[in-house]
Design a protein around this motif. Structure first.
Motif, PDB file in Angstrom:
ATOM      1  N   LEU A 116       0.768  -1.244  -0.107  1.00 28.46           N
ATOM      2  CA  LEU A 116      -0.099  -0.003  -0.078  1.00 28.46           C
ATOM      3  C   LEU A 116       0.970   1.304  -0.118  1.00 28.46           C
ATOM      4  O   LEU A 116       0.680   2.079  -0.693  1.00 28.46           O
ATOM      5  N   LEU A 117       1.954   1.388   0.950  1.00 28.04           N
ATOM      6  CA  LEU A 117       2.659   2.606   1.092  1.00 28.04           C
ATOM      7  C   LEU A 117       3.448   2.713  -0.329  1.00 28.04           C
ATOM      8  O   LEU A 117       3.710   3.911  -0.647  1.00 28.04           O
ATOM      9  N   ASP A 118       3.862   1.662  -1.000  1.00 28.08           N
ATOM     10  CA  ASP A 118       4.488   1.883  -2.405  1.00 28.08           C
ATOM     11  C   ASP A 118       3.477   2.254  -3.438  1.00 28.08           C
ATOM     12  O   ASP A 118       3.817   2.869  -4.281  1.00 28.08           O
ATOM     13  N   ALA A 119       2.152   1.730  -3.277  1.00 28.60           N
ATOM     14  CA  ALA A 119       1.413   2.069  -4.292  1.00 28.60           C
ATOM     15  C   ALA A 119       0.587   3.490  -4.380  1.00 28.60           C
ATOM     16  O   ALA A 119       0.340   4.136  -5.277  1.00 28.60           O
ATOM     17  N   ILE A 120       0.373   3.929  -3.234  1.00 34.46           N
ATOM     18  CA  ILE A 120      -0.400   5.181  -2.793  1.00 34.46           C
ATOM     19  C   ILE A 120       0.029   6.495  -3.580  1.00 34.46           C
ATOM     20  O   ILE A 120      -0.911   6.994  -4.268  1.00 34.46           O
ATOM     21  N   PRO A 121       1.299   6.583  -3.684  1.00 34.33           N
ATOM     22  CA  PRO A 121       1.657   7.832  -4.294  1.00 34.33           C
ATOM     23  C   PRO A 121       1.560   7.981  -5.863  1.00 34.33           C
ATOM     24  O   PRO A 121       1.481   8.901  -6.527  1.00 34.33           O
ATOM     25  N   ASN A 122       1.273   6.519  -6.301  1.00 35.60           N
ATOM     26  CA  ASN A 122       1.190   6.438  -7.908  1.00 35.60           C
ATOM     27  C   ASN A 122      -0.087   6.244  -8.298  1.00 35.60           C
ATOM     28  O   ASN A 122      -0.182   6.151  -9.448  1.00 35.60           O
ATOM     29  N   VAL A 123      -1.051   6.244  -7.512  1.00 35.34           N
ATOM     30  CA  VAL A 123      -2.585   6.423  -8.006  1.00 35.34           C
ATOM     31  C   VAL A 123      -2.780   7.679  -8.279  1.00 35.34           C
ATOM     32  O   VAL A 123      -3.055   8.716  -7.832  1.00 35.34           O
ATOM     33  N   SER A 124      -3.193   7.659  -9.718  1.00 39.91           N
ATOM     34  CA  SER A 124      -3.580   9.002 -10.619  1.00 39.91           C
ATOM     35  C   SER A 124      -4.925   9.450 -10.096  1.00 39.91           C
ATOM     36  O   SER A 124      -5.981   8.672  -9.566  1.00 39.91           O
ATOM     37  N   GLY A 125      -5.181  10.748  -9.730  1.00 40.98           N
ATOM     38  CA  GLY A 125      -6.574  11.412  -9.531  1.00 40.98           C
ATOM     39  C   GLY A 125      -6.824  11.257  -8.124  1.00 40.98           C
ATOM     40  O   GLY A 125      -8.113  11.630  -7.777  1.00 40.98           O
ATOM     41  N   MET A 126      -6.359  10.736  -7.247  1.00 39.40           N
ATOM     42  CA  MET A 126      -6.681  10.507  -5.839  1.00 39.40           C
ATOM     43  C   MET A 126      -6.209  11.798  -5.074  1.00 39.40           C
ATOM     44  O   MET A 126      -5.114  12.193  -5.044  1.00 39.40           O
ATOM     45  N   ALA A 127      -7.260  12.317  -4.343  1.00 34.12           N
ATOM     46  CA  ALA A 127      -7.130  13.610  -3.708  1.00 34.12           C
ATOM     47  C   ALA A 127      -5.922  13.422  -2.649  1.00 34.12           C
ATOM     48  O   ALA A 127      -5.688  12.453  -2.085  1.00 34.12           O
ATOM     49  N   ALA A 128      -5.191  14.716  -2.452  1.00 33.60           N
ATOM     50  CA  ALA A 128      -4.110  14.553  -1.627  1.00 33.60           C
ATOM     51  C   ALA A 128      -4.398  14.391  -0.262  1.00 33.60           C
ATOM     52  O   ALA A 128      -3.745  13.606   0.540  1.00 33.60           O
ATOM     53  N   ASP A 129      -5.589  14.731   0.370  1.00 37.49           N
ATOM     54  CA  ASP A 129      -6.017  14.385   1.759  1.00 37.49           C
ATOM     55  C   ASP A 129      -6.479  12.863   1.935  1.00 37.49           C
ATOM     56  O   ASP A 129      -6.022  12.301   2.937  1.00 37.49           O
ATOM     57  N   LEU A 130      -6.683  12.379   0.734  1.00 36.69           N
ATOM     58  CA  LEU A 130      -7.088  10.831   1.052  1.00 36.69           C
ATOM     59  C   LEU A 130      -5.581  10.202   0.803  1.00 36.69           C
ATOM     60  O   LEU A 130      -5.456   9.100   1.727  1.00 36.69           O
ATOM     61  N   GLN A 131      -4.767  10.548  -0.052  1.00 39.47           N
ATOM     62  CA  GLN A 131      -3.569   9.983   0.249  1.00 39.47           C
ATOM     63  C   GLN A 131      -2.787   9.843   1.114  1.00 39.47           C
ATOM     64  O   GLN A 131      -2.144   9.086   1.693  1.00 39.47           O
ATOM     65  N   ALA A 132      -2.847  11.034   1.907  1.00 37.71           N
ATOM     66  CA  ALA A 132      -2.591  11.238   3.307  1.00 37.71           C
ATOM     67  C   ALA A 132      -3.084  10.211   4.420  1.00 37.71           C
ATOM     68  O   ALA A 132      -2.418   9.711   5.164  1.00 37.71           O
ATOM     69  N   ARG A 133      -4.308  10.187   4.414  1.00 36.90           N
ATOM     70  CA  ARG A 133      -5.030   9.374   5.343  1.00 36.90           C
ATOM     71  C   ARG A 133      -4.707   7.833   5.211  1.00 36.90           C
ATOM     72  O   ARG A 133      -4.298   7.038   5.978  1.00 36.90           O
ATOM     73  N   TYR A 134      -4.596   7.548   3.820  1.00 35.73           N
ATOM     74  CA  TYR A 134      -4.471   6.079   3.563  1.00 35.73           C
ATOM     75  C   TYR A 134      -3.103   5.610   3.726  1.00 35.73           C
ATOM     76  O   TYR A 134      -2.813   4.450   4.360  1.00 35.73           O
ATOM     77  N   ARG A 135      -1.979   6.683   3.819  1.00 41.20           N
ATOM     78  CA  ARG A 135      -0.748   6.259   4.126  1.00 41.20           C
ATOM     79  C   ARG A 135      -0.707   6.221   5.555  1.00 41.20           C
ATOM     80  O   ARG A 135       0.169   5.262   5.964  1.00 41.20           O
ATOM     81  N   GLY A 136      -1.306   7.162   6.171  1.00 37.33           N
ATOM     82  CA  GLY A 136      -1.281   7.099   7.866  1.00 37.33           C
ATOM     83  C   GLY A 136      -1.842   5.737   8.142  1.00 37.33           C
ATOM     84  O   GLY A 136      -1.225   5.202   9.237  1.00 37.33           O
ATOM     85  N   GLU A 137      -2.934   5.436   7.657  1.00 33.31           N
ATOM     86  CA  GLU A 137      -3.476   4.007   8.034  1.00 33.31           C
ATOM     87  C   GLU A 137      -2.473   2.993   7.753  1.00 33.31           C
ATOM     88  O   GLU A 137      -2.338   2.164   8.656  1.00 33.31           O
ATOM     89  N   ALA A 138      -1.912   2.838   6.636  1.00 31.23           N
ATOM     90  CA  ALA A 138      -0.988   1.859   6.405  1.00 31.23           C
ATOM     91  C   ALA A 138       0.067   1.726   7.283  1.00 31.23           C
ATOM     92  O   ALA A 138       0.765   0.711   7.912  1.00 31.23           O
ATOM     93  N   LEU A 139       0.800   3.217   7.631  1.00 27.88           N
ATOM     94  CA  LEU A 139       1.738   3.181   8.533  1.00 27.88           C
ATOM     95  C   LEU A 139       1.223   2.709   9.977  1.00 27.88           C
ATOM     96  O   LEU A 139       2.295   1.778  10.698  1.00 27.88           O
ATOM     97  N   PHE A 140       0.193   3.003  10.409  1.00 24.20           N
ATOM     98  CA  PHE A 140      -0.182   2.435  11.821  1.00 24.20           C
ATOM     99  C   PHE A 140      -0.270   0.735  11.835  1.00 24.20           C
ATOM    100  O   PHE A 140      -0.093   0.358  12.655  1.00 24.20           O
ATOM    101  N   ILE A 141      -1.010   0.253  10.730  1.00 27.74           N
ATOM    102  CA  ILE A 141      -1.202  -1.333  10.591  1.00 27.74           C
ATOM    103  C   ILE A 141      -0.038  -1.971  10.838  1.00 27.74           C
ATOM    104  O   ILE A 141       0.620  -2.763  11.372  1.00 27.74           O
ATOM    105  N   ARG A 142       1.284  -1.380   9.840  1.00 29.45           N
ATOM    106  CA  ARG A 142       2.611  -1.839   9.784  1.00 29.45           C
ATOM    107  C   ARG A 142       3.293  -1.379  11.284  1.00 29.45           C
ATOM    108  O   ARG A 142       3.816  -2.710  11.846  1.00 29.45           O
ATOM    109  N   SER A 143       3.233  -0.594  11.928  1.00 31.97           N
ATOM    110  CA  SER A 143       3.828  -0.454  13.390  1.00 31.97           C
ATOM    111  C   SER A 143       3.161  -1.357  14.107  1.00 31.97           C
ATOM    112  O   SER A 143       3.908  -2.156  14.881  1.00 31.97           O
ATOM    113  N   LEU A 144       1.836  -1.452  14.146  1.00 35.40           N
ATOM    114  CA  LEU A 144       1.228  -2.408  15.049  1.00 35.40           C
ATOM    115  C   LEU A 144       1.390  -4.131  15.100  1.00 35.40           C
ATOM    116  O   LEU A 144       1.909  -4.603  15.968  1.00 35.40           O
ATOM    117  N   LEU A 145       1.920  -4.216  13.897  1.00 36.73           N
ATOM    118  CA  LEU A 145       2.281  -5.899  13.570  1.00 36.73           C
ATOM    119  C   LEU A 145       3.820  -5.886  13.938  1.00 36.73           C
ATOM    120  O   LEU A 145       4.179  -6.850  14.545  1.00 36.73           O
TER     121      LEU A 145
END
Length: 439
Positions: A116-145
Motif C-alpha cells: 500500500l505504501l508503495d502504491a499510494i503515491p502512484n494512484v492518479s487522480g486521488m485527492a491529496a487528503d485521501l493519499q495522506a489518510r491512507y498512508r497514515g492508516e497503512a503506517l499504523f497497521i505496519r507499526s502494530l504488527l
C-alpha cells in the motif's frame, strides 16, 4: 522463511475484504497486486484486507490477546494443544507451530502495508487528503504488527519494501530491538501527523497512533514522551471512560474505545469459544488462575464481569458472544492511557497527587476507593496491580512484568525466556537469521 504472498484478495461486497482466509475459495475474488493497487478503489480494498489481517486468529482474533496472559500468572492451561501447553510452561520450542503462524501472519500483514505504501503515491487522480489518510492508516497497521513481533522476539528483520516472492532480497537479517522500535516510532509519529483526531470505528486515527506511541514509549523507557502522548489522547476530548466497565465489551465501539477491531457472525473470532466451558458452548482451552481471581479487591466490579465460575471452574467471560464469535477486540482504550500516564509520571518523579489522579480514574469507575499509595514505589506497585485487573485478557501482563523487571523472579524463569524463539523453519531457509539465546 518470511512468508510473502503476492495476491491481494479483494471482495467488493465485503467491508473488510479478506486476504488469505480459508473461506476465500473463489479464485475470481483475487487479483494481482499490480492491478489491485492502481486505483483509489483498489487502495481502499487493499486497506480493508490489511485491517482484516489484524483480525486473524493468529493475531488479535485469538493468540495475541491470550498468550501474554497464558505465559505468566493470569491464565492456566486447561486445553489439549501442545502449542498452548508450551506457552503455559514457559518452555516454547523452536518448532512451536503457533509461534510460527503468528510470525508469518505478522509479516504477511507488513507486506500488505508495504504494498500500500508503495502504491499510494502512484494512484492518479486521488485527492491529496485521501493519499495522506491512507498512508497514515497503512503506517499504523505496519507499526502494530512490528510491535507484536518485537514484543515477543526482540530484534526481527525489518522489511519496508513490497515483496512479491521469495528471493535473496527477502532473506533479511535481524535488526536490533532498538532499530525495530525506532521504525515503529517513526511510522507512528508520521501517521499521527497524517491522520486526524476523530472517531472512525475500526480505522486508524491520530488518536490511535498517539495511543500506540504512548504504549511504545513506555515500553522503551521514554517516559516523558509516553506521558505526553497519553496526555494528548486523554485531553483530546474524543474519548471518555465508560460509566460501567462492562460497556467496553457489551457495547461495540464504546466511547472509551480508541482502536477496536470489529467482528461479525460472518467474520468471527474464537475468543469466547476458548474461554467458555463446554457446558456453556465453549472448549475452555485456558482459564483464569486462582491467583488472578484473588487479586481483585472486595467490591471491584471488574472481577465478576471478567471472570465467571461454572461447576467450581473459573472461566474468562470478558469475551462472551460464544454462539456467533462476534466479540469485538478492543486494542487501545482510554483506561490504558490513564495507567500509562500514571506510570510515566511515577517514574519521572511527579507529585503523588498527579499519579494518584490517573490511578483513581480507573479505580473509581470500578467501584473502589482512591488508592492509598503515596511513595514512588507504592505508586508503581499500585499501577501494576491496576493494570493486571483492569487489562486482564487484553494481552498485556507478560510485557508488564518484563517492563517492571519482575518476570524472572515472579515466574521462576531464566532471563533468556524473556524473549521467545525465532521459529526454526525461518532459520532453516534464511541463513542470515540468528536464534535468541537459550533456544
Amino acid at each position: 522463511m518470511i512468508k510473502m504472498r503476492s495476491l491481494w484478495c479483494v471482495a467488493a461486497a465485503a467491508f473488510l475484504a479478506a486476504c488469505d482466509s480459508p473461506l476465500d475459495t473463489n479464485p475470481t475474488a483475487s487479483i494481482d497486486a499490480d492491478e489491485a493497487l492502481t486505483t483509489q478503489r483498489g487502495i481502499e480494498l487493499g486497506l480493508n484486507g490489511a485491517y482484516r489481517g489484524l483480525q486473524d486468529g493468529d493475531l488479535y482474533g485469538n493468540v495475541h490477546m491470550v498468550y501474554p496472559d497464558l505465559y505468566v500468572d493470569n491464565l492456566e492451561f486447561t486445553g489439549t494443544f501442545q502449542t498452548d501447553r508450551e506457552v503455559f510452561l514457559r518452555n516454547i520450542s523452536t518448532s512451536n507451530t503457533q509461534v510460527l503462524n503468528t510470525w508469518e501472519e505478522s509479516y504477511d500483514g507488513i507486506n500488505r502495508a508495504n504494498n500500500l505504501l508503495d502504491a499510494i503515491p502512484n494512484v492518479s487522480g486521488m485527492a491529496a487528503d485521501l493519499q495522506a489518510r491512507y498512508r497514515g492508516e497503512a503506517l499504523f497497521i505496519r507499526s502494530l504488527l512490528y510491535y507484536v513481533l518485537v514484543s515477543y522476539h526482540g530484534g526481527v528483520p525489518i522489511i519496508t519494501e513490497p515483496s512479491r516472492g521469495v528471493d535473496e532480497a527477502s532473506l533479511v537479517a535481524r535488526s536490533t530491538a532498538a532499530e525495530v522500535y525506532a521504525l515503529i516510532i517513526a511510522d507512528l509519529e508520521e501517521a499521527s501527523t497524517l491522520l486526524d483526531y476523530e472517531i472512525r470505528d475500526g480505522r486508524a486515527t491520530a488518536g490511535a497512533a498517539d495511543a500506540l506511541l504512548a504504549r511504545v514509549y513506555l515500553e522503551t523507557g521514554d517516559y516523558a514522551n509516553a506521558r505526553d502522548k497519553a496526555d494528548a489522547v486523554i485531553t483530546s476530548g474524543l474519548y471518555t471512560l465508560n460509566a460501567d466497565y462492562a460497556e467496553n465489551w457489551t457495547q461495540k465501539h464504546s466511547g472509551e474505545s480508541i482502536f477496536e477491531l470489529p467482528y461479525s457472525i460472518n467474520n468471527s473470532n474464537s475468543l469466547a469459544f476458548w474461554y467458555f466451558p463446554q457446558s456453556l458452548g465453549g472448549r475452555l482451552g485456558f482459564a483464569p488462575t486462582d491467583e488472578l481471581y484473588a487479586v481483585y479487591e472486595a467490591g471491584d466490579e471488574r472481577r465478576d464481569f471478567s471472570i465467571g465460575i461454572q461447576g467450581g471452574q473459573l472461566y474468562g467471560k470478558k469475551y462472551f458472544r460464544v454462539a456467533n464469535g462476534d466479540d469485538n477486540v478492543v486494542v487501545l482504550r482510554l483506561a490504558e492511557m490513564h495507567l500509562i500516564r500514571a506510570e510515566a509520571n511515577a517514574r519521572l518523579g511527579a507529585p503523588a497527587a498527579t499519579v494518584q489522579a490517573d490511578i483513581d480514574a480507573v479505580r473509581t469507575r470500578a467501584g473502589l476507593l482512591p488508592t492509598t499509595a503515596t511513595t514512588q514505589q507504592e505508586l508503581l506497585d499500585a499501577i501494576l496491580r491496576e493494570r493486571r485487573v483492569e487489562l486482564a485478557f487484553e494481552g498485556h501482563r507478560f510485557f508488564d512484568l518484563r517492563r517492571y523487571g519482575l518476570a524472572t523472579t515472579l515466574l521462576g524463569i531464566p532471563a533468556e525466556r524473556l524473549l521467545w524463539p525465532i521459529p526454526q523453519s525461518e532459520l532453516d531457509v534464511n541463513e542470515n537469521l540468528t536464534q535468541n539465546p537459550g533456544y
